[in-house]
Design a protein around this motif. Sequence first.
Motif, PDB file in Angstrom:
ATOM      1  N   ILE A  72      -8.987  11.652   9.229  1.00 28.06           N
ATOM      2  CA  ILE A  72      -7.564  11.394   9.035  1.00 28.06           C
ATOM      3  C   ILE A  72      -6.796  12.673   9.330  1.00 28.06           C
ATOM      4  CG2 ILE A  72      -7.849   9.494   7.401  1.00 28.06           C
ATOM      5  CD1 ILE A  72      -7.326  11.477   5.132  1.00 28.06           C
ATOM      6  N   ARG A  73      -5.484  12.550   9.501  1.00 25.92           N
ATOM      7  CA  ARG A  73      -4.668  13.697   9.888  1.00 25.92           C
ATOM      8  C   ARG A  73      -3.889  14.326   8.750  1.00 25.92           C
ATOM      9  NH1 ARG A  73      -1.877  11.275  15.195  1.00 25.92           N
ATOM     10  NH2 ARG A  73      -3.704  10.166  15.910  1.00 25.92           N
ATOM     11  N   HIS A  74      -3.749  13.612   7.630  1.00 17.31           N
ATOM     12  CA  HIS A  74      -3.000  14.166   6.500  1.00 17.31           C
ATOM     13  C   HIS A  74      -3.619  13.675   5.195  1.00 17.31           C
ATOM     14  CE1 HIS A  74      -1.170  10.251   7.316  1.00 17.31           C
ATOM     15  NE2 HIS A  74      -0.991  10.192   6.013  1.00 17.31           N
ATOM     16  N   ILE A  75      -3.308  14.399   4.123  1.00 20.38           N
ATOM     17  CA  ILE A  75      -3.871  14.082   2.820  1.00 20.38           C
ATOM     18  C   ILE A  75      -2.821  14.402   1.752  1.00 20.38           C
ATOM     19  CG2 ILE A  75      -4.933  16.354   2.498  1.00 20.38           C
ATOM     20  CD1 ILE A  75      -7.418  14.855   1.384  1.00 20.38           C
ATOM     21  N   PHE A  76      -2.787  13.605   0.700  1.00 18.74           N
ATOM     22  CA  PHE A  76      -1.841  13.826  -0.393  1.00 18.74           C
ATOM     23  C   PHE A  76      -2.381  14.903  -1.327  1.00 18.74           C
ATOM     24  CE2 PHE A  76      -0.968   9.542   1.028  1.00 18.74           C
ATOM     25  CZ  PHE A  76       0.408   9.533   1.091  1.00 18.74           C
ATOM     26  N   VAL A  77      -1.529  15.839  -1.694  1.00 17.36           N
ATOM     27  CA  VAL A  77      -1.884  16.895  -2.638  1.00 17.36           C
ATOM     28  C   VAL A  77      -1.409  16.433  -4.020  1.00 17.36           C
ATOM     29  CG1 VAL A  77      -1.617  19.323  -3.254  1.00 17.36           C
ATOM     30  CG2 VAL A  77      -1.567  18.633  -0.836  1.00 17.36           C
ATOM     31  N   VAL A  78      -2.333  16.475  -5.002  1.00  9.57           N
ATOM     32  CA  VAL A  78      -2.009  16.015  -6.357  1.00  9.57           C
ATOM     33  C   VAL A  78      -2.330  17.100  -7.385  1.00  9.57           C
ATOM     34  CG1 VAL A  78      -2.376  13.580  -5.790  1.00  9.57           C
ATOM     35  CG2 VAL A  78      -4.278  14.928  -6.658  1.00  9.57           C
ATOM     36  N   GLU A  92      -7.061   2.995  -0.936  1.00 11.25           N
ATOM     37  CA  GLU A  92      -6.603   4.055  -1.827  1.00 11.25           C
ATOM     38  C   GLU A  92      -6.221   5.267  -0.980  1.00 11.25           C
ATOM     39  OE1 GLU A  92      -6.291   4.505  -5.285  1.00 11.25           O
ATOM     40  OE2 GLU A  92      -6.405   2.314  -5.239  1.00 11.25           O
ATOM     41  N   PRO A  93      -5.155   5.970  -1.349  1.00 11.42           N
ATOM     42  CA  PRO A  93      -4.785   7.162  -0.572  1.00 11.42           C
ATOM     43  C   PRO A  93      -5.820   8.275  -0.767  1.00 11.42           C
ATOM     44  CG  PRO A  93      -3.412   6.952  -2.517  1.00 11.42           C
ATOM     45  CD  PRO A  93      -4.252   5.715  -2.450  1.00 11.42           C
ATOM     46  N   MET A 103       7.829  -9.385  -1.316  1.00  8.98           N
ATOM     47  CA  MET A 103       6.583  -8.668  -1.493  1.00  8.98           C
ATOM     48  C   MET A 103       6.903  -7.217  -1.836  1.00  8.98           C
ATOM     49  SD  MET A 103       3.409  -8.184   1.152  1.00  8.98           S
ATOM     50  CE  MET A 103       2.646  -9.743   0.822  1.00  8.98           C
ATOM     51  N   LYS A 104       6.134  -6.657  -2.750  1.00 11.23           N
ATOM     52  CA  LYS A 104       6.323  -5.268  -3.162  1.00 11.23           C
ATOM     53  C   LYS A 104       5.361  -4.366  -2.401  1.00 11.23           C
ATOM     54  CE  LYS A 104       8.016  -6.551  -7.601  1.00 11.23           C
ATOM     55  NZ  LYS A 104       7.969  -6.453  -9.012  1.00 11.23           N
ATOM     56  N   VAL A 105       5.726  -3.103  -2.303  1.00 12.00           N
ATOM     57  CA  VAL A 105       4.917  -2.133  -1.571  1.00 12.00           C
ATOM     58  C   VAL A 105       3.492  -2.093  -2.104  1.00 12.00           C
ATOM     59  CG1 VAL A 105       4.621   0.307  -1.017  1.00 12.00           C
ATOM     60  CG2 VAL A 105       6.882  -0.718  -0.917  1.00 12.00           C
ATOM     61  N   LYS A 106       3.315  -2.089  -3.427  1.00 16.93           N
ATOM     62  CA  LYS A 106       1.971  -1.991  -3.990  1.00 16.93           C
ATOM     63  C   LYS A 106       1.092  -3.158  -3.578  1.00 16.93           C
ATOM     64  CE  LYS A 106       2.840  -4.022  -8.540  1.00 16.93           C
ATOM     65  NZ  LYS A 106       2.778  -3.759  -9.960  1.00 16.93           N
ATOM     66  N   GLU A 107       1.676  -4.276  -3.196  1.00 17.81           N
ATOM     67  CA  GLU A 107       0.908  -5.425  -2.731  1.00 17.81           C
ATOM     68  C   GLU A 107       0.452  -5.255  -1.282  1.00 17.81           C
ATOM     69  OE1 GLU A 107       3.728  -8.511  -3.446  1.00 17.81           O
ATOM     70  OE2 GLU A 107       3.419  -8.483  -5.607  1.00 17.81           O
ATOM     71  N   CYS A 108       1.017  -4.296  -0.577  1.00 17.93           N
ATOM     72  CA  CYS A 108       0.678  -4.065   0.828  1.00 17.93           C
ATOM     73  C   CYS A 108      -0.370  -2.984   1.030  1.00 17.93           C
ATOM     74  CB  CYS A 108       1.929  -3.662   1.608  1.00 17.93           C
ATOM     75  SG  CYS A 108       3.188  -4.926   1.637  1.00 17.93           S
ATOM     76  N   VAL A 109      -0.667  -2.237   0.001  1.00 17.55           N
ATOM     77  CA  VAL A 109      -1.609  -1.135   0.126  1.00 17.55           C
ATOM     78  C   VAL A 109      -2.998  -1.675   0.440  1.00 17.55           C
ATOM     79  CG1 VAL A 109      -2.696   0.812  -1.056  1.00 17.55           C
ATOM     80  CG2 VAL A 109      -0.276   0.328  -1.412  1.00 17.55           C
ATOM     81  N   LEU A 110      -3.577  -1.192   1.528  1.00  8.83           N
ATOM     82  CA  LEU A 110      -4.883  -1.672   1.949  1.00  8.83           C
ATOM     83  C   LEU A 110      -6.026  -0.802   1.451  1.00  8.83           C
ATOM     84  CD1 LEU A 110      -4.009  -2.603   5.621  1.00  8.83           C
ATOM     85  CD2 LEU A 110      -4.101  -4.126   3.642  1.00  8.83           C
TER      86      LEU A 110
END
Length: 69
Positions: free
Chosen positions: A32-38, A10-11, A1-8
């Motif tokens: 939530i406690r953290h957030i991705f900066v894009v 969207e970040p 199984m690949k990581v992308k198949e485990c994502v429940l």
Amino acid sequence: MKVKECVLIEPFTCKENESIIEVAKKLREINIRHIFVVDDNFQPLGIISMTDMNNRIVAKGLDPNTMKA
């Protein structure tokens, strides 16, 4: 199984030019406690957390209104 198949879900993301106040409100809204900066192309630049904001801005007495994510 690949990581992308485990994502429940969207970040959760914020743009690098959003203010710390805006980011803190997002974190509080979605509890939530953290957030991705894009960047503008949604390429990841890093992660910022509530602890980061507290330790690097609030605890140092810096003005969160002038800080960017």
